[in-house]
Design an enzyme around this catalytic site. Structure first.
Site, PDB file in Angstrom:
ATOM      1  CG  PHE C 123      67.632  47.716  45.415  1.00 36.52           C
ATOM      2  CD1 PHE C 123      68.013  48.658  46.366  1.00 36.52           C
ATOM      3  CD2 PHE C 123      66.753  46.881  45.977  1.00 36.52           C
ATOM      4  CE1 PHE C 123      67.402  48.966  47.479  1.00 36.52           C
ATOM      5  CE2 PHE C 123      66.172  47.024  47.218  1.00 36.52           C
ATOM      6  CZ  PHE C 123      66.538  48.187  47.972  1.00 36.52           C
ATOM      7  CD  GLN C 236      61.638  38.617  48.412  1.00 38.31           C
ATOM      8  OE1 GLN C 236      61.060  39.859  48.549  1.00 38.31           O
ATOM      9  NE2 GLN C 236      62.334  38.537  47.298  1.00 38.31           N
ATOM     10  CG  HIS C 238      64.084  41.190  53.683  1.00 38.33           C
ATOM     11  ND1 HIS C 238      65.098  41.255  54.578  1.00 38.33           N
ATOM     12  CD2 HIS C 238      64.017  42.055  52.686  1.00 38.33           C
ATOM     13  CE1 HIS C 238      66.104  42.321  54.085  1.00 38.33           C
ATOM     14  NE2 HIS C 238      65.296  42.834  52.877  1.00 38.33           N
ATOM     15  CG  LEU C 252      61.795  44.668  55.697  1.00 35.28           C
ATOM     16  CD1 LEU C 252      61.965  45.155  54.236  1.00 35.28           C
ATOM     17  CD2 LEU C 252      62.452  43.180  55.708  1.00 35.28           C
ATOM     18  CD  GLU C 255      69.898  42.682  50.103  1.00 35.72           C
ATOM     19  OE1 GLU C 255      68.803  42.353  50.261  1.00 35.72           O
ATOM     20  OE2 GLU C 255      70.553  42.297  49.334  1.00 35.72           O
ATOM     21  NE  ARG C 311      66.246  41.084  49.796  1.00 32.43           N
ATOM     22  CZ  ARG C 311      65.328  42.059  49.299  1.00 32.43           C
ATOM     23  NH1 ARG C 311      63.980  41.688  49.216  1.00 32.43           N
ATOM     24  NH2 ARG C 311      65.718  43.268  49.434  1.00 32.43           N
ATOM     25  CG  HIS C 377      59.603  41.277  52.332  1.00 31.05           C
ATOM     26  ND1 HIS C 377      59.169  42.695  53.095  1.00 31.05           N
ATOM     27  CD2 HIS C 377      60.088  41.810  51.272  1.00 31.05           C
ATOM     28  CE1 HIS C 377      59.492  43.678  52.399  1.00 31.05           C
ATOM     29  NE2 HIS C 377      60.060  43.214  51.338  1.00 31.05           N
ATOM     30  NE  ARG C 412      58.865  42.113  45.662  1.00 30.67           N
ATOM     31  CZ  ARG C 412      59.488  43.064  46.358  1.00 30.67           C
ATOM     32  NH1 ARG C 412      60.052  44.064  45.706  1.00 30.67           N
ATOM     33  NH2 ARG C 412      59.323  43.090  47.700  1.00 30.67           N
TER      34      ARG C 412
END
Lengths: 260, 248, 599
Positions: C123, C236, C238, C252, C255, C311, C377, C412
């Protein structure tokens, strides 16, 4: 109290506006037709054998009066009392019949179409319902044993299909041979895609990785099992068709075309 | 802009009926959007339960044109334009208000599930499991607890009395997940047969038909459970073997 | 003890919120032998944790034995742009593996490695493959496991019960006051300790991946009770959420679409990310489309595609393309994988994305591009807690999960939220139980205060004003989306404060029709207080931090400033007013500093 309010919101039978009744009706028509035909055919006790073809409704031979000696030469000299009265087909059909009767797929089909419990999803069930918790429906739990019987019949019918190569003048292939082979293949597909079979062969295990062979078998049966309803219908039609074909040939109405 | 004609159930435990609303239907709307539009502009107190609006939490279960569905995953364009669309609460559970029902039955049944009881860890302190060992329970773990299967199941939908002794498809999925869990050591077969009403299921498969997660509830959970009960209670051969060998 | 006239329950510890953190806290408190209750706004098991997909970050070292807590710690701080609370990051990295194994012991089934251990996936921002996962539904697995464990432990659960205020006695926690959604009846909880696990604030924006529950009520209750908030400006966004149709706006888009070859395009079909490569990443980013395309198959000789920049960079780029009217018809940009990968590949690698677009948008992502745009997000900041005990500044009040700030700093890393929930959920439950057990003296709930709260809550039924709560919420979301979104400027933030003042005024005139029984317009009316409060807090904090860092981007201060990197912006309510102070970050021990210097 409030249950009644929600129920009343749903009107009488259902709020569904699509033709939900079409499927159960179709099942009634087709399953009904098969039952009518097979019962009629079983009563005939004739025209079930024309060398080298034996109708699946009358196999294996269980009396000396059988025209076709499936298991070689000479059945013992006995006749079951019941066979004096009705045709042996009834005894024979009882085997696979009970298998189909207790089959998890057919149960769905006839509970919906004949039992009306329920006719379709989100359609009001008839009143009074105890499921399969009491006699006689509790006997549905014996499905696995009827499966053992059904497997026996697959062996018998495979033998019949092999004998269907043995024409009076030696080896040959007729349309009837092919019909009988398709029949036994479809019946085998139905029998070995059975949920009980899937369970016995591997589903019973909790840890597959310790029994890789059974896991592979279970995976294979699982793939078959996904098409269990399809095999159920195809094999049902085809076993009836096989009987009809042999019957018509035997009666001289049509002629079996010899390929080889 | 086309207009959607919505017949939405309004009422509470005392009574109620369908009320018609006309809503401008934008492209791509789902039924839940239309319900929200009605809330925001015409009926602010219209009760509806929802959370994620992405088909992942299983809160917005209702019956749209008589079919049990998640409202957030039901596109408006699947319905013929101009014809009224009925939205009713789930029938099986007691009504609280409008589209909201009291689903506590399911949570009460969940309390009665004997807990997961794992075997001891391997000597290296881990639990070794192969992917093929967990594929089956992982399918069951996809359940989002929308309770549409519980709602559509005629055993409790049409027979209120059976709620006393029938856990329902959702719970059978849970039992199956535990029974097939490679680490679990509990045996729940007697409970399933005697108290949870596994025998009441007549495998008419409506639960499978409505499952938004496409879990094969009947084929993969309920029937295998029935077969496991057969192993224990209806298998004369096994019974004989046990009698002869004295093994359990 | 004066009794209130409302239904009253008495517990040692009550946990508000039943997502991963709340459930884990309740399990721990109950295991410590104190009487524990779990109170949640929705049905049990519906909390936002179910939405988490990717996985739970824990340095188990199953895939890369080189992985350990030190590397995880380092990754977390670098991802958080060093604004993190070092002690939280340390505890988190150290304890996450044990929490994952514990989930497995409670019945969770993570995907497996060849040798039968828990599989871990790659990730963004994590040096090694570190995320234990269950396909793309890890959060569901986690919440079900915790939910069932809690149920078997016999913890009392109050479902569809909304807490509107924390009750205090002499500055200490004494309980909480709320209402049953079903009946509208009020309920009082007397409790020695309260754990807040109420999640975030995503519902103040129009485009959000969050559910209706994310109204910031926990944050507001903590603030009103006297707790501090930190890093509220570092929210955050996204970069890729769905934008069309309206029903799925904000959901969402993983990614992984870009990781597997998808690329972002504007309405001219231009791969615009090449125009937005920041100086900081220039050396490691491809400059031509040819090089970027070669990178997918040959990572040695080519540099990474700018589609996979961090991001915040991608979100900013999409935002400016849309602002310059080069966006897609519904206000996003195009994310195209259809023209770049064959249909089988897409379906195999991205099954849930394929279904999501097919079912909800009538878009076949194997044939046509997706429309995507940034979506609110995750709240990186939140209530300030003590790293070890999860205690807030208010005695008896604890916080864990998304609501707690500090662990993630300014940004995060994916996968760190699920591990956050169980690591600090457990700690909050543990120390809340300990606090309750050691509490001396008796607590009194002021019946008069409770009565006043009840009357205040019922007031909208009596009003003659004609404001509609749904309209106010909609306008609030518009304001926050357009003025306090991804890119902020002083002028817009100040304008937002003015509009918030107007909205607050309007909120006082909301009238609720109907009765108290499951009345969503009343519920929303009560939520407006927290929605407006957190909106104001975010805006004020964003105005205060005059730099760009992580989730906070100021157009007028586009670069990070080392001075601002040394402080958290702490928000407090003192005598009714919101105050902001820059508080220095806790000093990190030298041995941990060394970890960060290592390469």
């Amino acid at each position: 109290m409030s249950q009644n309010v929600t129920a009343s919101a749903h009107g009488g039978l259902t709020l569904r506006s699509d033709p939900w009744w079409a499927l159960p009706l179709t099942v009634v028509v087709f399953l009904g037709s098969f039952i009518v035909y097979s019962t009629w055919a079983a009563f005939q006790n004739a025209h079930y054998y024309v060398p080298p073809y034996l109708s699946p409704f009358y196999s294996p031979c269980i009396s000396k009066s059988c025209l076709h000696l499936t298991f070689g030469w000479g059945l013992p000299e006995f006749s079951l009392p019941i066979i004096g009265i009705v045709s042996p087909a009834f005894l024979i059909l009882a085997g696979p019949g009970f298998f189909r009767l207790t089959c998890y797929y057919y149960r769905k089909a006839y509970y919906r179409s004949f039992w009306l419990a329920p006719m379709a999803c989100a359609v009001r069930d008839r009143s009074g319902y105890s499921g399969e918790t009491r006699f006689p429906l509790i006997l549905q739990n014996l499905h696995r044993y009827t499966w053992y019987v059904a497997v026996f019949f697959i062996v018998v019918l495979t033998w019949d299909a092999l004998l269907a190569f043995r024409f009076p003048d030696g080896f040959g292939i007729g349309v009837g041979t092919i019909v009988m082979w398709i029949n036994v293949i479809l019946l085998a597909a139905y029998t070995f895609s059975c949920h009980s079979c899937r369970h016995v062969c591997g589903g019973v295990l909790d840890v597959f990785s310790k029994a890789p062979a059974r896991y592979r078998l279970w995976r294979f049966i699982t793939r078959l099992n996904e098409r269990h309803p399809v095999y159920a219908w195809l094999s049902l039609f085809f076993v009836g068709f096989t009987d009809l074909y042999i019957r018509l040939v035997s009666m001289g109405i049509i002629r079996d075309w010899r390929i080889l | 802009m086309p207009t959607a004609i919505m017949r939405v159930f309004r009422g509470d435990a005392k009574g109620g009926g369908f009320q018609e609303y006309r809503v401008p239907a934008e492209e791509g709307m789902v039924v839940l959007d239309v319900i929200h539009e009605i809330q925001a502009t015409q009926a602010p107190d219209l009760a509806v339960r929802w959370n994620c609006k992405a088909g992942k939490c299983g809160s917005c279960s209702a019956e749209v044109n008589g079919k049990p569905r998640l409202m957030c995953m039901t596109r408006m364009n699947i319905f013929p334009e101009g014809e009224p669309i009925t939205v009713a609460p789930m029938r099986t559970f007691p009504l609280i208000r409008d589209l909201v029902t009291d689903v506590s039955f399911n949570f009460e049944m969940a309390k009665r599930v004997p807990a997961f009881r794992p075997r001891p860890r391997d000597p290296d302190g881990t639990y070794r499991m192969q992917q093929e060992d967990i594929d089956r329970p992982q399918e069951f773990h996809k359940c989002i607890e929308c309770f549409l299967c519980q709602n559509v199941c005629h055993v409790i939908r049409d027979h209120e009395d059976n709620k006393r002794h029938f856990a329902g498809p959702r719970l059978f999925v849970r039992y199956a997940a535990l029974e097939m869990h490679p680490l679990d050591t509990n045996d729940r077969r007697e409970l399933l047969k005697e108290k949870m009403g596994l025998g009441f299921c007549n495998i008419t498969k409506c639960c499978t038909e409505v499952c938004p997660e496409h879990i094969k509830i009947t084929d993969n959970a309920i029937i295998p459970l029935k077969e496991r009960v057969v192993d224990e209670y209806y298998d004369p051969v096994l019974w004989l073997v046990r009698k002869l060998t004295g093994r359990k | 003890m004066a009794e209130t006239k409302y239904e009253t329950h008495e517990y040692d510890v009550i946990v508000i919120g039943a997502g991963g953190a709340g459930l884990r806290a309740a399990i721990e408190a109950s295991a410590r032998g104190v009487k524990t209750a779990l109170v949640c706004k929705s049905l049990l098991g519906k909390a936002h944790t179910v939405m988490a997909e990717g996985g739970i970050a824990a340095a188990l070292g199953n895939v890369y034995p080189e992985d350990n807590w030190q590397v995880h710690f380092r990754d977390t701080l670098r991802g958080g742009k060093m604004l993190n609370n070092w002690r939280m990051a340390q505890l988190h990295a150290q304890e996450a593996p044990a929490r994952v194994l514990e989930l497995e012991e409670w019945g969770a089934l993570f995907d497996r490695t060849q040798d039968g251990r828990i599989l871990q996936r790659d990730f963004g921002g994590h040096r090694y493959a570190r995320l234990a996962h269950v396909g793309d539904r890890t959060g569901l697995e986690m919440i079900r496991t915790l939910q069932q464990h809690a149920v078997h432990k016999g913890i009392d659960v109050f479902m569809e019960c909304t807490i509107i205020r924390l009750l205090l006695d002499g500055g200490r926690i004494a309980g909480a006051f709320g209402y049953w959604r079903e009946s509208g009846r009020f309920v009082t909880f007397k409790a020695k300790a309260v754990v807040l696990a109420t999640g975030g604030i995503g519902k103040i924006w129009k485009f959000t991946s969050n559910s209706w529950e994310y109204t910031g009520d926990g944050v507001t209750m903590a603030l009103d009770a006297g707790a501090d908030l930190i890093d509220m400006e570092c929210y955050q966004f996204h970069p890729t959420g769905m934008v069309w149709p309206p029903s799925v706006r904000g959901i969402l888009v993983t990614e992984g679409v870009r990781g597997d070859g998808g690329t972002l395009k504007n309405s001219f079909g231009e791969r615009f990310m090449f125009k937005y490569i920041p100086e900081f990443f220039r050396a490691e980013t491809a400059e031509t489309e040819e090089e970027a395309d070669r990178w997918y198959t040959d990572k040695k000789n080519n540099r990474r595609t700018p589609d996979l920049l961090p991001r915040d960079e991608v979100a900013r780029a999409i935002n400016s393309e849309v602002k310059m009217v080069r966006g897609s018809p519904h206000g996003g940009v195009f994310l195209d994988i259809a023209s770049r990968r064959d249909a089988d590949y897409i379906k195999r690698r991205l099954p849930s994305m394929y279904h999501q677009f097919k079912e909800l948008a009538d878009v076949d992502i194997t044939k046509e591009p997706m429309e995507v745009g940034p979506t609110a997000h995750y709240m990186n900041g939140g209530v300030r807690v003590d790293a070890d005990t999860a205690a807030t500044a208010v005695p008896g009040l604890f916080a864990a999960g998304e609501i707690a700030g500090g662990l993630h700093g300014a940004n995060r890393l994916g996968g760190n939220s699920l591990s956050d929930l169980v690591v600090f959920g457990r700690r909050a439950g543990l120390y809340a139980a300990e606090y309750a057990q050691n509490l001396k003296g008796t607590l009194t709930v002021d019946a008069g205060w409770v009565e006043a709260l009840a009357q205040e809550a019922l007031e909208p039924f009596q009003r003659t004003g004609g404001e509609n709560p749904y309209a106010i919420h909609r306008d609030l979301q518009e304001t926050m989306q357009s003025l306090v979104g991804i890119i902020r400027t002083e002028g817009e933030l100040k304008k937002a404060l003015e509009e918030l003042a107007t909205l607050k005024e309007r909120a006082r005139r909301v009238r609720v029709d109907g009765n108290r029984q499951y009345n969503p317009s009343w519920h929303l009316t009560l939520d407006l207080h927290s929605l407006l409060t957190v909106s104001e807090v975010v805006t004020l904090a964003a105005l205060e931090r005059k730099e760009s860092r992580g989730g906070h981007t100021r157009d007028d201060y586009p670069k990070p400033d080392p001075e601002w990197g040394r402080v958290n912006i702490a928000v407090r309510r003192r005598h009714g007013d919101i105050t902001l102070t820059p508080d220095p970050l806790p000093e990190m021990p030298d041995e941990l500093k060394k970890l960060l210097e290592e390469r």
